[in-house]
Design a protein around this motif. Structure first.
Motif, mmCIF file in Angstrom:
data_model
loop_
_atom_site.group_PDB
_atom_site.id
_atom_site.type_symbol
_atom_site.label_atom_id
_atom_site.label_comp_id
_atom_site.label_asym_id
_atom_site.label_seq_id
_atom_site.Cartn_x
_atom_site.Cartn_y
_atom_site.Cartn_z
ATOM 1 N N SER A 120 0.850 -1.198 0.000
ATOM 2 C CA SER A 120 0.000 0.000 0.000
ATOM 3 C C SER A 120 0.878 1.239 0.000
ATOM 4 O O SER A 120 2.044 1.197 0.411
ATOM 5 C CB SER A 120 -0.923 0.020 1.210
ATOM 6 O OG SER A 120 -0.190 0.147 2.404
ATOM 7 N N VAL A 121 0.318 2.328 -0.465
ATOM 8 C CA VAL A 121 0.990 3.626 -0.457
ATOM 9 C C VAL A 121 0.113 4.595 0.322
ATOM 10 O O VAL A 121 -1.105 4.403 0.429
ATOM 11 C CB VAL A 121 1.226 4.143 -1.891
ATOM 12 C CG1 VAL A 121 2.179 3.226 -2.638
ATOM 13 C CG2 VAL A 121 -0.092 4.280 -2.641
ATOM 14 N N PRO A 122 0.694 5.626 0.899
ATOM 15 C CA PRO A 122 -0.128 6.609 1.627
ATOM 16 C C PRO A 122 -1.135 7.273 0.690
ATOM 17 O O PRO A 122 -0.785 7.706 -0.412
ATOM 18 C CB PRO A 122 0.909 7.617 2.148
ATOM 19 C CG PRO A 122 2.207 6.877 2.152
ATOM 20 C CD PRO A 122 2.135 5.928 1.001
ATOM 21 N N PHE A 123 -2.379 7.329 1.140
ATOM 22 C CA PHE A 123 -3.402 7.978 0.324
ATOM 23 C C PHE A 123 -4.389 8.707 1.221
ATOM 24 O O PHE A 123 -4.367 8.583 2.454
ATOM 25 C CB PHE A 123 -4.121 6.971 -0.578
ATOM 26 C CG PHE A 123 -4.967 5.964 0.147
ATOM 27 C CD1 PHE A 123 -6.327 6.173 0.347
ATOM 28 C CD2 PHE A 123 -4.412 4.778 0.609
ATOM 29 C CE1 PHE A 123 -7.111 5.238 0.996
ATOM 30 C CE2 PHE A 123 -5.192 3.835 1.266
ATOM 31 C CZ PHE A 123 -6.546 4.066 1.460
ATOM 32 N N SER A 124 -5.266 9.463 0.601
ATOM 33 C CA SER A 124 -6.237 10.272 1.328
ATOM 34 C C SER A 124 -7.587 10.205 0.637
ATOM 35 O O SER A 124 -7.693 9.753 -0.512
ATOM 36 C CB SER A 124 -5.761 11.734 1.409
ATOM 37 O OG SER A 124 -5.607 12.262 0.103
ATOM 38 N N LEU A 125 -8.612 10.625 1.354
ATOM 39 C CA LEU A 125 -9.951 10.776 0.796
ATOM 40 C C LEU A 125 -10.162 12.253 0.499
ATOM 41 O O LEU A 125 -9.999 13.103 1.388
ATOM 42 C CB LEU A 125 -11.009 10.262 1.773
ATOM 43 C CG LEU A 125 -10.910 8.785 2.169
ATOM 44 C CD1 LEU A 125 -12.039 8.406 3.113
ATOM 45 C CD2 LEU A 125 -10.921 7.891 0.940
ATOM 46 N N VAL A 126 -10.510 12.569 -0.740
ATOM 47 C CA VAL A 126 -10.579 13.954 -1.195
ATOM 48 C C VAL A 126 -11.995 14.289 -1.626
ATOM 49 O O VAL A 126 -12.672 13.493 -2.302
ATOM 50 C CB VAL A 126 -9.601 14.197 -2.365
ATOM 51 C CG1 VAL A 126 -9.631 15.654 -2.797
ATOM 52 C CG2 VAL A 126 -8.193 13.780 -1.970
ATOM 53 N N SER A 127 -12.449 15.481 -1.231
ATOM 54 C CA SER A 127 -13.745 16.000 -1.664
ATOM 55 C C SER A 127 -13.744 17.507 -1.463
ATOM 56 O O SER A 127 -13.278 18.009 -0.433
ATOM 57 C CB SER A 127 -14.888 15.359 -0.869
ATOM 58 O OG SER A 127 -16.133 15.869 -1.303
#
Length: 335
Positions: A120-127
């Protein structure tokens, strides 16, 4: 014997019912916690709520947004499918074999995982231009990955190898490679502890035993799935509870039946007992070989000897004549 067997069967059924009921109550608590969770739209309202919250933390909140890497270069590329990138990648290799069973005298297909890796790689939830960093995504529940590659490669064996494997009862048929991935821009629902710190907003595993979720389903859909599963556990718990109650009643029936038969036997023996030796000193019937006083009024099974009275027979484990084990006592009837 029968009442004991039915009793312990009832205990087992009641135990299974209690286990199923515990699972049901656990799911019920989970649904209640989800309904109590505060749902936020990623944006200014979430930022305002975090600023006003104690320790800038929402203990159990719900957000929904697109999954995107924190850095555009931090993505995972599929080694099997061209131009496919993602944020979480799982690759499994499974071996398919056939084994000969000496019991059934048939060949059985067996599968086993010989390797599995998750990245896995660092990710975010965007809105709405606001991002929420996702921490510990692999520990989240209901995180479904998309299968992007599934290929089975059969093993090519020579005739000699096939004969050897057939003789050994173990044949390797081939290997299956499965790749699953969470594609970039997948819309996810995150349910967990939302925190505002110097690095920005993040969501991660909640405290106090609450469940951490990352799912493509909405909050309402997750609750509906849990409710459906909850009903199944409740029905199973009720079924085993009813079966346990029935088994307990059956054990009580056999217990009281045995006690009733025993009282009847004792009454019959009391009616049959009388003095063995008369006033003239003559023996009116054969006396018990143990007490030499009461009459012989019981048959010892399985050997079939009639050699003692009921009271003495109940105090020994083996027949006084042949020394075989006593399994049952049957009264004798004189006419």
């Amino acid at each position: 014997m029968w009442d004991g067997m039915w009793f312990w069967a009832g205990v087992g059924s009641a135990t299974v019912s209690a286990i199923f009921y515990g699972v049901y109550k656990n799911k019920e608590r989970t649904i209640k916690n989800l309904r109590d969770a505060v749902e936020f739209e990623i944006g200014p309202k979430l930022m305002h709520a975090l600023t006003a919250a104690e320790n800038h933390t929402i203990p159990y909140g719900v957000i929904r947004g697109e999954a995107r890497p924190l850095k555009r270069t931090d993505i995972l590329r599929s080694p099997y499918v061209a131009d496919t990138v993602g944020l979480i990648q799982r690759i499994k290799t499974r071996e398919h074999r056939s084994e000969w069973s000496k019991t059934t005298r048939l060949w059985h297909n067996i599968e086993r995982t010989i390797s599995s890796s998750v990245s896995s790689v660092p990710f975010s939830l965007v809105s709405h231009g606001v991002l929420v960093k996702v921490t510990e995504p692999l520990s989240a529940e209901r995180l479904e990955l998309k299968v992007i590659h599934d290929k089975f490669e059969p093993v090519s064996n020579t005739v000699a190898d096939s004969l050897v494997q057939w003789a050994m009862g173990d044949k390797t048929k081939g290997f299956q490679t499965i790749e699953e991935m969470l594609p970039v821009s997948t819309t996810l629902t995150g349910i967990g502890e939302i925190t505002l710190n110097e690095d920005g907003i993040s969501i991660g595993p909640p405290k106090a035993g609450l469940t951490y979720y990352l799912s493509q389903l909405t909050l309402d859909a997750i609750i509906r799935q849990l409710q459906s599963g909850k009903r199944v556990w409740k029905i199973l718990s009720s079924i085993f509870a009813c079966v346990g109650g029935i088994l307990f009643l059956v054990s009580l029936y056999f217990h009281y039946k045995r006690q009733h038969e025993r009282r009847e036997e004792e009454n019959l023996f009391r009616m049959m007992e009388h003095d063995v030796v008369g006033d003239d000193g003559e023996v009116r019937q054969e006396a018990c070989v143990i007490c030499m006083d009461r009459p012989r009024n019981v048959v010892i099974l399985d050997c079939g000897h009639i050699c003692c009275c009921l009271d003495c027979a109940r105090q020994v484990n083996n027949c006084p004549v042949c020394r075989r084990q006593i399994y049952r006592l049957v009264p004798t009837y004189r006419s």
